[in-house]
Design an enzyme around this catalytic site. Structure first.
Site, PDB file in Angstrom:
ATOM      1  N   HIS A 152      -0.598 -16.793 -10.304  1.00 58.70           N
ATOM      2  CA  HIS A 152       0.572 -16.910  -9.439  1.00 58.70           C
ATOM      3  C   HIS A 152       0.851 -18.371  -9.054  1.00 58.70           C
ATOM      4  O   HIS A 152       1.931 -18.679  -8.525  1.00 58.70           O
ATOM      5  CB  HIS A 152       0.378 -16.063  -8.176  1.00 58.70           C
ATOM      6  CG  HIS A 152       1.644 -15.443  -7.682  1.00 58.70           C
ATOM      7  ND1 HIS A 152       2.871 -16.067  -7.760  1.00 58.70           N
ATOM      8  CD2 HIS A 152       1.892 -14.233  -7.106  1.00 58.70           C
ATOM      9  CE1 HIS A 152       3.807 -15.298  -7.258  1.00 58.70           C
ATOM     10  NE2 HIS A 152       3.239 -14.158  -6.847  1.00 58.70           N
ATOM     11  N   ASP A 168       5.815 -16.878 -11.130  1.00 52.50           N
ATOM     12  CA  ASP A 168       6.242 -15.983 -10.059  1.00 52.50           C
ATOM     13  C   ASP A 168       6.429 -14.585 -10.631  1.00 52.50           C
ATOM     14  O   ASP A 168       6.378 -14.366 -11.857  1.00 52.50           O
ATOM     15  CB  ASP A 168       7.544 -16.474  -9.437  1.00 52.50           C
ATOM     16  CG  ASP A 168       7.365 -17.794  -8.696  1.00 52.50           C
ATOM     17  OD1 ASP A 168       6.246 -18.011  -8.151  1.00 52.50           O
ATOM     18  OD2 ASP A 168       8.297 -18.617  -8.676  1.00 52.50           O
TER      19      ASP A 168
END
Length: 442
Positions: free
Chosen positions: A412, A416
């Site tokens: 992450h 995204d």
């Protein structure tokens, strides 16, 4: 009369002198022979020791400086040919074979199994010979023949000469002291009767075995554990799932697998289709093919695909280079070759170095769902699972279709949720209609 006695004495002395000179000459000649045999033996052994070569632990890789000596395939006295394997060293990535530098005979092993050895350390010594012939026959360990006048019967010791007292008693040995007679006559004291102790009560029986076995972790397993924990601690991992209808791909495979096997001698599987689909999706979502280096993001213009392969020693990820320029058949050939090398323990460090994206197929073991772990410094990994028939709705009707659940674990810090889900949807679209991969249509 006197002259005859003098002449006889002179003759006897001359005879004795000549006899002594002959025995001295004989002893000297035999001594030279013994010394010569010892000298030849010393020359033989010294020449072989000087010819013996010492083989060291080879250079394995820039990042590997030591390993564990797993096994000796040859022992002292065994004959070897040039480049024949003598020992195996286990590292945290691969097993390295140590081969003979020349044909000959192993004369000394300088390390034991399970020892930690470093690069450049002396490992074993080999005595050169033609065609790996065995060493020269050992000389018979017979003592040089002793002169007859010096030979002694070594089998039985000579009995002691009888003393004057023995002669007087007719050769019968004198009786021992009186104290010894008393000791002989005395009977040993009767041992007190041991009291019979009651047997211990039997332990209660427990069903099944409760034994334990401790086995030392090999270097590869230790390295895998270290890398996986490092990935969990470093990456901000998140996993997204999707379902893929495998009907079209299975139909295509069924139609062309025999033809591909006949023409290219390789089986057509699902891995090549997923590799090709991921390559096309990575071009559209380049962050999934990137990595973090310090405070910088490194984007790769190529796709080096790491393929997870299970081996008896642990999970390895050999790399297929430049997948973006390959077709289905080429990818299948590369994956088959790397898988065979992995199972045979023949992978080299070059086969596993690098990699920008990973595919793990747990479906071959029957896995239905799973969350794969990122292979750092990569930013994403795709997990394939088992194909199961499930009821789905198609055009308003319930039909049975073969469904595979796929998972994408991503970092992450780089991707995204939008990019990760978009990537997985594109892979799904390519697999559900393989003709899109041929046309490269979005």
């Amino acid at each position: 009369m006197l002259s005859k006695r003098v002449i006889a004495a002179a003759r006897s002395r001359a005879f004795l002198a000549s006899r002594n000179s002959q025995s001295t000459a004989l002893s000297l000649s035999k001594g030279w022979k013994v010394a010569d045999s010892h000298m030849r033996r010393a020359q033989f052994h010294s020449s072989h020791l000087l010819q013996a070569e010492t083989v060291k632990v080879p250079q394995m890789a820039e990042s590997i400086s030591e390993g564990t000596l797993r096994s000796w395939t040859k022992q002292v006295g065994d004959s070897v040919e040039v480049d024949e394997e003598v020992a195996t060293i286990e590292t945290d990535k691969i097993d390295v074979s140590v081969n003979a530098t020349t044909a000959g005979t192993i004369v000394e092993l300088l390390a034991k199994e399970e020892d930690t050895v470093t690069v450049g350390q002396d490992l074993f010594r080999i005595e050169p010979g033609e065609g790996g012939a065995s060493s020269a026959p050992q000389e018979k360990k017979t003592d040089p023949e002793e002169p007859k006048d010096q030979q002694v019967d070594k089998k039985m010791p000579e009995p002691p000469a009888p003393s004057s007292a023995d002669k007087q008693s007719g050769g019968i040995p004198p009786a021992g002291p009186k104290e010894s007679k008393k000791e002989v006559k005395q009977d040993p004291k009767p041992k007190p009767k041991e009291s019979k102790a009651s047997p211990p009560a039997p332990a209660p029986k427990t069903p099944g075995s409760r034994g334990e076995t401790r086995v030392k972790m090999n270097r590869m397993r230790l390295r895998i554990a270290e890398r996986l924990k490092e990935s969990q601690n470093a990456a901000a991992s998140l996993t997204t799932f999707n379902e893929i209808d495998m009907s079209s791909l299975m139909e295509m495979r069924k139609k062309y697998k025999d033809e591909v096997l006949k023409e290219h001698d390789v089986k057509l599987g699902f891995m090549s289709a997923f590799a090709r689909a991921c390559t096309l999706a990575l071009k559209e979502i380049p962050a999934a093919n990137a990595s973090i280096d310090g405070d910088e993001i490194v984007y790769h213009d190529y796709v080096d695909l790491s393929v997870a392969v299970a081996t008896p020693k642990g999970l390895v990820t050999p790399v297929v280079r430049n997948v973006e320029g390959m077709g289905f058949v080429e990818i299948e050939k590369e994956i088959a070759a790397l898988g065979s090398k992995a199972r045979d323990g023949k992978l080299s460090l070059e086969d596993m170095a690098g990699g920008t994206f990973t595919i793990s197929n747990g479906g071959v073991f029957g896995s239905l769902y799973g969350t794969p772990i990122i292979n750092l410094p990569q930013s994403a990994v795709l997990g394939m699972h088992a194909i199961k028939d499930r009821p789905v709705v198609v055009n308003g009707q319930i039909v049975v279709r073969p469904i595979m659940v796929v998972a994408l674990t991503y970092d992450h810090r780089l991707l995204d949720g939008r990019e990760a889900v978009t990537f997985l949807v594109k892979v799904r679209d390519y697999i559900e209609d393989p003709r899109k991969m041929l046309l490269a249509l979005n």
